[in-house]
Design an enzyme around this catalytic site. Sequence first.
Site: not given
Length: 162
Positions: A140, A67, A7
């Site tokens: 995260d 992501e 992330d």
Amino acid sequence: MIIMGIDPGFAIAGYGIVKYEGNKFTSVDYGAITTESSMELPKRLLVLYNGLKEIIEKYRPEAIAVEELFFNKNIKTALAVGHGRGVAVLAAAQSGIDVFEYTPIQVKQSIVGYGRAEKTQVQQMVKAILNLPAIPKPDDVADALAVAVCHAHSYKMISYGL
């Protein structure tokens, strides 16, 4: 299969290493790479790059899932996060490992079954899927684990061109 989920960010970048074998998930490692707000952006990006390279070299995942950036109303923040995402993709690509990208909607759909799921729903499912004692923090980290699980759910379709 060992999968690394990322992330991306420049203040906090979450990572998660997941083993997927026989439709069973095992959490191998997870955490966050953080940078100090007092650091200049180039130095923050270097810390992120070096941290990701170290983790990639340690675990040698077979795939790295990142992501994709969602639209952010604050353009300055979006640009800075975009820099962090670029560094994450670069670190992954330089390792020679295949890099896969997923939107937040794809991740939510894969984890919860609904692309507009709330963050807390995704976190609870990550905890359950990986049999973790608690929801990983910061957010995260849970997001990175979710991206890794999403890839595990998706990679067979990708490999067959579906």
